[in-house]
Design a protein around this motif. Structure first.
Motif, PDB file in Angstrom:
ATOM      1  N   ASN A  91       0.817  -1.210   0.000  1.00 18.49           N
ATOM      2  CA  ASN A  91       0.000   0.000   0.000  1.00 18.49           C
ATOM      3  C   ASN A  91       0.851   1.260   0.000  1.00 18.49           C
ATOM      4  O   ASN A  91       0.601   2.202  -0.760  1.00 18.49           O
ATOM      5  CB  ASN A  91      -0.929   0.014   1.221  1.00 18.49           C
ATOM      6  CG  ASN A  91      -2.071  -0.976   1.107  1.00 18.49           C
ATOM      7  OD1 ASN A  91      -2.390  -1.451   0.018  1.00 18.49           O
ATOM      8  ND2 ASN A  91      -2.678  -1.304   2.229  1.00 18.49           N
ATOM      9  N   LEU A  92       1.859   1.292   0.863  1.00 28.14           N
ATOM     10  CA  LEU A  92       2.681   2.501   0.989  1.00 28.14           C
ATOM     11  C   LEU A  92       3.500   2.762  -0.266  1.00 28.14           C
ATOM     12  O   LEU A  92       3.637   3.907  -0.707  1.00 28.14           O
ATOM     13  CB  LEU A  92       3.600   2.383   2.206  1.00 28.14           C
ATOM     14  CG  LEU A  92       2.904   2.301   3.574  1.00 28.14           C
ATOM     15  CD1 LEU A  92       3.932   2.370   4.699  1.00 28.14           C
ATOM     16  CD2 LEU A  92       1.870   3.403   3.733  1.00 28.14           C
ATOM     17  N   ILE A 155      -6.361   1.071   5.355  1.00 25.71           N
ATOM     18  CA  ILE A 155      -6.060  -0.350   5.548  1.00 25.71           C
ATOM     19  C   ILE A 155      -4.724  -0.517   6.253  1.00 25.71           C
ATOM     20  O   ILE A 155      -4.579  -1.349   7.164  1.00 25.71           O
ATOM     21  CB  ILE A 155      -6.054  -1.074   4.189  1.00 25.71           C
ATOM     22  CG1 ILE A 155      -7.481  -1.129   3.620  1.00 25.71           C
ATOM     23  CG2 ILE A 155      -5.473  -2.480   4.315  1.00 25.71           C
ATOM     24  CD1 ILE A 155      -7.564  -1.633   2.205  1.00 25.71           C
ATOM     25  N   THR A 156      -3.747   0.287   5.858  1.00 28.22           N
ATOM     26  CA  THR A 156      -2.427   0.223   6.491  1.00 28.22           C
ATOM     27  C   THR A 156      -2.517   0.531   7.983  1.00 28.22           C
ATOM     28  O   THR A 156      -1.942  -0.178   8.819  1.00 28.22           O
ATOM     29  CB  THR A 156      -1.473   1.213   5.807  1.00 28.22           C
ATOM     30  OG1 THR A 156      -1.293   0.813   4.440  1.00 28.22           O
ATOM     31  CG2 THR A 156      -0.123   1.244   6.499  1.00 28.22           C
ATOM     32  N   ARG A 157      -3.248   1.594   8.321  1.00 28.90           N
ATOM     33  CA  ARG A 157      -3.406   1.946   9.736  1.00 28.90           C
ATOM     34  C   ARG A 157      -4.108   0.838  10.508  1.00 28.90           C
ATOM     35  O   ARG A 157      -3.707   0.486  11.631  1.00 28.90           O
ATOM     36  CB  ARG A 157      -4.203   3.247   9.865  1.00 28.90           C
ATOM     37  CG  ARG A 157      -4.292   3.760  11.306  1.00 28.90           C
ATOM     38  CD  ARG A 157      -5.209   4.935  11.416  1.00 28.90           C
ATOM     39  NE  ARG A 157      -6.604   4.553  11.176  1.00 28.90           N
ATOM     40  CZ  ARG A 157      -7.615   5.419  11.116  1.00 28.90           C
ATOM     41  NH1 ARG A 157      -7.396   6.707  11.239  1.00 28.90           N
ATOM     42  NH2 ARG A 157      -8.844   4.988  10.907  1.00 28.90           N
ATOM     43  N   SER A 158      -5.154   0.265   9.914  1.00 30.30           N
ATOM     44  CA  SER A 158      -5.896  -0.798  10.587  1.00 30.30           C
ATOM     45  C   SER A 158      -5.013  -2.010  10.846  1.00 30.30           C
ATOM     46  O   SER A 158      -5.040  -2.592  11.943  1.00 30.30           O
ATOM     47  CB  SER A 158      -7.106  -1.205   9.741  1.00 30.30           C
ATOM     48  OG  SER A 158      -8.004  -0.127   9.604  1.00 30.30           O
ATOM     49  N   LEU A 167       0.344   4.236  12.755  1.00 32.34           N
ATOM     50  CA  LEU A 167       0.666   4.858  11.472  1.00 32.34           C
ATOM     51  C   LEU A 167       0.914   6.332  11.699  1.00 32.34           C
ATOM     52  O   LEU A 167       0.156   6.994  12.410  1.00 32.34           O
ATOM     53  CB  LEU A 167      -0.503   4.676  10.495  1.00 32.34           C
ATOM     54  CG  LEU A 167      -0.439   5.467   9.183  1.00 32.34           C
ATOM     55  CD1 LEU A 167       0.555   4.841   8.226  1.00 32.34           C
ATOM     56  CD2 LEU A 167      -1.826   5.535   8.538  1.00 32.34           C
ATOM     57  N   CYS A 168       1.986   6.864  11.110  1.00 31.77           N
ATOM     58  CA  CYS A 168       2.305   8.293  11.224  1.00 31.77           C
ATOM     59  C   CYS A 168       2.467   8.861   9.821  1.00 31.77           C
ATOM     60  O   CYS A 168       3.269   8.353   9.028  1.00 31.77           O
ATOM     61  CB  CYS A 168       3.574   8.493  12.034  1.00 31.77           C
ATOM     62  SG  CYS A 168       4.103  10.226  12.159  1.00 31.77           S
ATOM     63  N   VAL A 181       5.240   3.335   9.690  1.00 28.13           N
ATOM     64  CA  VAL A 181       4.396   2.354  10.369  1.00 28.13           C
ATOM     65  C   VAL A 181       5.244   1.611  11.379  1.00 28.13           C
ATOM     66  O   VAL A 181       6.344   1.144  11.057  1.00 28.13           O
ATOM     67  CB  VAL A 181       3.787   1.350   9.364  1.00 28.13           C
ATOM     68  CG1 VAL A 181       3.070   0.226  10.095  1.00 28.13           C
ATOM     69  CG2 VAL A 181       2.831   2.058   8.412  1.00 28.13           C
ATOM     70  N   GLN A 182       4.741   1.513  12.599  1.00 24.82           N
ATOM     71  CA  GLN A 182       5.406   0.718  13.628  1.00 24.82           C
ATOM     72  C   GLN A 182       4.498  -0.432  14.022  1.00 24.82           C
ATOM     73  O   GLN A 182       3.289  -0.242  14.176  1.00 24.82           O
ATOM     74  CB  GLN A 182       5.738   1.573  14.849  1.00 24.82           C
ATOM     75  CG  GLN A 182       6.877   2.544  14.633  1.00 24.82           C
ATOM     76  CD  GLN A 182       7.340   3.195  15.928  1.00 24.82           C
ATOM     77  OE1 GLN A 182       6.574   3.297  16.891  1.00 24.82           O
ATOM     78  NE2 GLN A 182       8.578   3.636  15.959  1.00 24.82           N
TER      79      GLN A 182
END
Length: 208
Positions: A91-92, A155-158, A167-168, A181-182
């Motif tokens: 995604n990123l 989706i990435t944050r979830s 997510l930052c 993303v951590q």
């Protein structure tokens, strides 16, 4: 006198049908996402990154840009969900490639049982509204060309949050977008597992 309305063209109807289909599939995908649990397992990060970088390079090159990759302090094995991690990087990188002028940078680092994945580009970066809202589902300005529905960062944050992470969204010091993303990724003790050729490890028993 009533004005005669022109009939929509076949191409316009087809485009609308495509958008509606994509929206329906996205909604089903969100339902699946909400029900999905991450399943951490031993993973060889270096092997995983080699494969992820190869896939990412193809995406970035298709956008006429160049990918650079960095890795820092990666232990041999950590416990993480490889499928979730791959979805995150996909995604990123896709977002970065869409807006990059010439370069996308992918970095993976590990510290204190936390894995950080950072993707940056040399594009226009996020405006103030996007910095606050880009990770919201179906947010207008996050919808790109080609039928993208503004779901990638959501989706990435979830997935990150399901992995006890975060997510930052930011802009880099020299301009361009920067997304970090951590996720929790505790080290797997040596001898506790052995990784297969895809980087996913299988348990073999602990050493004395």
């Amino acid at each position: 006198r009533a004005r005669k309305c022109s009939s929509p063209s076949a191409a316009a109807i087809a485009r609308q049908a495509t958008r509606l289909t994509a929206f329906a599939e996205s909604m089903r995908g969100l339902d699946t996402l909400e029900a999905t649990a991450v399943e951490p397992a031993p993973l060889d990060l270096n092997a995983w990154l080699d494969e992820a970088a190869s896939d990412a390079r193809a995406v970035v090159q298709a956008a006429s840009a160049t990918l650079t990759v960095a890795r820092t302090n990666l232990p041999p094995l950590v416990a993480v969900d490889a499928r979730a991690l791959s979805r995150i990087v996909d995604n990123l990188v896709a977002n970065a490639a869409r807006y990059a002028r010439a370069t996308v940078h992918l970095a993976l680092s590990w510290k204190n049982d936390q894995l950080e994945l950072a993707v940056s580009d040399d594009g226009p970066g996020f405006d103030d509204a996007a910095l606050k809202r880009a990770a919201e589902p179906f947010w207008g300005a996050s919808k790109g060309a080609g039928g993208h529905l503004g779901l990638g960062l959501y989706i990435t944050r979830s997935l990150a949050e399901k992995h006890d992470g975060s997510l930052c969204i930011a802009n880099g010091p020299g301009g361009g977008a920067l997304v970090r993303v951590q996720v929790a990724a505790p080290r797997v003790p040596n001898g506790a597992a052995s990784a297969n050729s895809a980087g996913v490890a299988t348990t073999t028993g602990t050493t004395a």
